[in-house]
Scaffold this motif. Structure first.
Motif, PDB file in Angstrom:
ATOM      1  N   PRO A 164      44.822  -2.122  32.332  1.00  0.00           N
ATOM      2  CA  PRO A 164      46.044  -2.935  32.415  1.00  0.00           C
ATOM      3  C   PRO A 164      45.752  -4.421  32.297  1.00  0.00           C
ATOM      4  N   VAL A 165      46.452  -5.096  31.411  1.00  0.00           N
ATOM      5  CA  VAL A 165      46.322  -6.544  31.317  1.00  0.00           C
ATOM      6  C   VAL A 165      47.125  -7.175  32.447  1.00  0.00           C
ATOM      7  N   PRO A 166      46.517  -8.023  33.269  1.00  0.00           N
ATOM      8  CA  PRO A 166      47.279  -8.675  34.337  1.00  0.00           C
ATOM      9  C   PRO A 166      48.513  -9.380  33.774  1.00  0.00           C
ATOM     10  N   PRO A 167      49.698  -9.120  34.338  1.00  0.00           N
ATOM     11  CA  PRO A 167      50.922  -9.729  33.806  1.00  0.00           C
ATOM     12  C   PRO A 167      50.867 -11.242  33.695  1.00  0.00           C
ATOM     13  N   ALA A 198      50.621 -15.963  30.083  1.00  0.00           N
ATOM     14  CA  ALA A 198      49.942 -17.172  29.615  1.00  0.00           C
ATOM     15  C   ALA A 198      49.494 -17.029  28.167  1.00  0.00           C
ATOM     16  N   LEU A 199      49.047 -15.842  27.803  1.00  0.00           N
ATOM     17  CA  LEU A 199      48.554 -15.598  26.446  1.00  0.00           C
ATOM     18  C   LEU A 199      49.611 -15.937  25.399  1.00  0.00           C
ATOM     19  N   GLN A 200      50.847 -15.521  25.657  1.00  0.00           N
ATOM     20  CA  GLN A 200      51.914 -15.750  24.681  1.00  0.00           C
ATOM     21  C   GLN A 200      52.357 -17.206  24.638  1.00  0.00           C
ATOM     22  N   ARG A 201      52.021 -18.001  25.649  1.00  0.00           N
ATOM     23  CA  ARG A 201      52.363 -19.420  25.674  1.00  0.00           C
ATOM     24  C   ARG A 201      51.316 -20.275  24.971  1.00  0.00           C
ATOM     25  N   MET A 202      50.134 -19.735  24.746  1.00  0.00           N
ATOM     26  CA  MET A 202      49.031 -20.536  24.221  1.00  0.00           C
ATOM     27  C   MET A 202      49.272 -20.913  22.767  1.00  0.00           C
ATOM     28  N   ALA A 203      48.890 -22.142  22.418  1.00  0.00           N
ATOM     29  CA  ALA A 203      49.125 -22.666  21.077  1.00  0.00           C
ATOM     30  C   ALA A 203      47.903 -22.532  20.183  1.00  0.00           C
ATOM     31  N   THR A 204      46.940 -21.717  20.592  1.00  0.00           N
ATOM     32  CA  THR A 204      45.737 -21.477  19.810  1.00  0.00           C
ATOM     33  C   THR A 204      45.484 -19.977  19.779  1.00  0.00           C
ATOM     34  N   PRO A 205      44.780 -19.451  18.771  1.00  0.00           N
ATOM     35  CA  PRO A 205      44.550 -18.002  18.710  1.00  0.00           C
ATOM     36  C   PRO A 205      43.831 -17.487  19.952  1.00  0.00           C
ATOM     37  N   ALA A 206      44.376 -16.422  20.529  1.00  0.00           N
ATOM     38  CA  ALA A 206      43.776 -15.856  21.738  1.00  0.00           C
ATOM     39  C   ALA A 206      44.177 -14.397  21.866  1.00  0.00           C
ATOM     40  N   TYR A 207      43.307 -13.619  22.489  1.00  0.00           N
ATOM     41  CA  TYR A 207      43.609 -12.214  22.744  1.00  0.00           C
ATOM     42  C   TYR A 207      42.854 -11.756  23.989  1.00  0.00           C
ATOM     43  N   VAL A 208      43.259 -10.602  24.504  1.00  0.00           N
ATOM     44  CA  VAL A 208      42.563  -9.970  25.634  1.00  0.00           C
ATOM     45  C   VAL A 208      41.875  -8.726  25.111  1.00  0.00           C
ATOM     46  N   GLN A 209      40.587  -8.592  25.412  1.00  0.00           N
ATOM     47  CA  GLN A 209      39.848  -7.415  24.981  1.00  0.00           C
ATOM     48  C   GLN A 209      39.387  -6.614  26.189  1.00  0.00           C
ATOM     49  N   GLY A 210      39.306  -5.282  26.006  1.00  0.00           N
ATOM     50  CA  GLY A 210      38.851  -4.398  27.057  1.00  0.00           C
ATOM     51  C   GLY A 210      37.345  -4.291  27.124  1.00  0.00           C
ATOM     52  N   ARG A 211      36.873  -3.402  27.993  1.00  0.00           N
ATOM     53  CA  ARG A 211      35.440  -3.314  28.264  1.00  0.00           C
ATOM     54  C   ARG A 211      34.639  -2.883  27.042  1.00  0.00           C
ATOM     55  N   LEU A 212      35.268  -2.151  26.100  1.00  0.00           N
ATOM     56  CA  LEU A 212      34.595  -1.732  24.871  1.00  0.00           C
ATOM     57  C   LEU A 212      35.137  -2.490  23.660  1.00  0.00           C
ATOM     58  N   MET A 213      35.686  -3.652  23.915  1.00  0.00           N
ATOM     59  CA  MET A 213      36.175  -4.567  22.874  1.00  0.00           C
ATOM     60  C   MET A 213      37.345  -4.006  22.081  1.00  0.00           C
ATOM     61  N   ASP A 214      38.232  -3.263  22.757  1.00  0.00           N
ATOM     62  CA  ASP A 214      39.547  -2.948  22.192  1.00  0.00           C
ATOM     63  C   ASP A 214      40.443  -4.163  22.391  1.00  0.00           C
ATOM     64  N   VAL A 215      41.223  -4.521  21.385  1.00  0.00           N
ATOM     65  CA  VAL A 215      42.222  -5.581  21.558  1.00  0.00           C
ATOM     66  C   VAL A 215      43.382  -4.991  22.351  1.00  0.00           C
ATOM     67  N   THR A 238      35.983 -15.505  28.391  1.00  0.00           N
ATOM     68  CA  THR A 238      36.049 -15.699  29.836  1.00  0.00           C
ATOM     69  C   THR A 238      36.393 -14.376  30.509  1.00  0.00           C
ATOM     70  N   LEU A 239      35.544 -13.946  31.425  1.00  0.00           N
ATOM     71  CA  LEU A 239      35.775 -12.709  32.155  1.00  0.00           C
ATOM     72  C   LEU A 239      37.003 -12.847  33.053  1.00  0.00           C
ATOM     73  N   ILE A 240      37.865 -11.832  33.043  1.00  0.00           N
ATOM     74  CA  ILE A 240      39.062 -11.835  33.881  1.00  0.00           C
ATOM     75  C   ILE A 240      38.714 -11.158  35.203  1.00  0.00           C
ATOM     76  N   ASP A 241      38.714 -11.930  36.274  1.00  0.00           N
ATOM     77  CA  ASP A 241      38.341 -11.411  37.590  1.00  0.00           C
ATOM     78  C   ASP A 241      39.241 -10.249  38.001  1.00  0.00           C
ATOM     79  N   GLY A 242      38.654  -9.281  38.688  1.00  0.00           N
ATOM     80  CA  GLY A 242      39.412  -8.143  39.183  1.00  0.00           C
ATOM     81  C   GLY A 242      39.588  -7.042  38.165  1.00  0.00           C
ATOM     82  N   THR A 243      38.915  -7.148  37.015  1.00  0.00           N
ATOM     83  CA  THR A 243      39.008  -6.124  35.972  1.00  0.00           C
ATOM     84  C   THR A 243      37.614  -5.594  35.667  1.00  0.00           C
ATOM     85  N   ASP A 244      37.563  -4.505  34.928  1.00  0.00           N
ATOM     86  CA  ASP A 244      36.296  -3.883  34.556  1.00  0.00           C
ATOM     87  C   ASP A 244      35.836  -4.401  33.194  1.00  0.00           C
TER      88      ASP A 244
END
Length: 244
Positions: A70-73, A78-95, A204-210
């Motif tokens: 689960p991506v922290p809400p 914040a991701l959708q507000r960012m004005a530069t390319p950004a994404y969240v990836q999982g532990r095996l690099m799934d977008v 940047t590692l997201i604290d509280g996630t795997d």
């Protein structure tokens, strides 16, 4: 003051803090600033950080994941507000989630894509990425790093198995390289419309996630790459370019 009113006001304060930390994340221009803003963002919404969006996904190579990510809400907001390319990836690099700027940079930043499979097996990525070879080395080292810590991870085993069957380069790297975690780095990028880009991949590692990470692409201030990223903001997602 009635309890219900207190709850509403507390939530208003929380939402205001989330918006402020999201804005700081967007303004960040260094790895330390990003890390601090991300930590503040998560702390500003402690009751709604994990648990939402915990949907069991189908992995791109066909296996059902036993560990939903689960991506922290607050991070999603914040991701959708960012004005530069950004994404969240999982532990095996799934977008897991991306903003429109990332999808304008490359179609494979669409949620559901596995970046390791795409990098090793998609010839188009080799043409886009000027640093394809060092990227494949870093990805292999990361998979070795995960395997060393979680040898029983069946999803990891399935991913490594598919790569071993389909990629000669991966088989060689898997046998030769040493484990290493992911790190921020500077890479070359050839976009079909805006041309050559030199961007920092800030991870940047997201604290509280795997092992979940926020990945942000940044250009040096005043550089031609910064101008190119500004131009990208006016373009549709990469997958829509050329469609009728």
């Amino acid at each position: 003051m009635p309890h219900r009113t207190l709850l509403i006001r507390a939530r208003d304060v929380e939402d205001s803090m989330v918006r402020e930390w999201a804005a700081r994340l967007d303004r960040a221009r260094s790895e330390d600033e990003t890390r601090d803003a991300l930590a503040g963002l998560l702390a500003a919404s402690p009751g709604r950080t994990l648990g939402a969006n915990a949907v069991r996904r189908r992995l791109p190579w066909g296996e059902s994941s036993s560990r939903p990510e689960p991506v922290p809400p607050a991070v999603s907001h914040a991701l959708q507000r960012m004005a530069t390319p950004a994404y969240v990836q999982g532990r095996l690099m799934d977008v897991l989630e991306s903003n429109r700027h990332a999808r304008s940079l490359a179609a494979f930043f669409e949620p559901g894509t596995n970046l390791i499979l795409s990098t090793f097996l998609d010839d188009g990525i080799r043409e886009l990425g000027g640093d394809w070879e060092p990227v494949t080395v870093a990805m292999t080292r990361y998979l070795l790093y995960r395997a060393e810590r979680e040898p029983g991870d069946q999803s990891l085993q399935a991913l490594v198995g598919e790569l071993s069957v389909r990629s000669v380069r991966f088989r060689r790297l898997w046998a030769e390289e040493s484990p290493a975690p992911q790190q921020s780095n500077v890479g070359e990028w050839r976009h079909p419309i805006v041309g050559q880009l030199r961007l920092t991949r800030e991870k940047t590692l997201i604290d509280g996630t795997d092992g979940m990470m926020l990945v942000v692409y940044r250009a040096d201030p005043g550089s031609l790459s910064e101008v190119a990223l500004d131009l990208l903001k006016t373009l549709p997602p990469a997958g829509a370019i050329g469609e009728s």
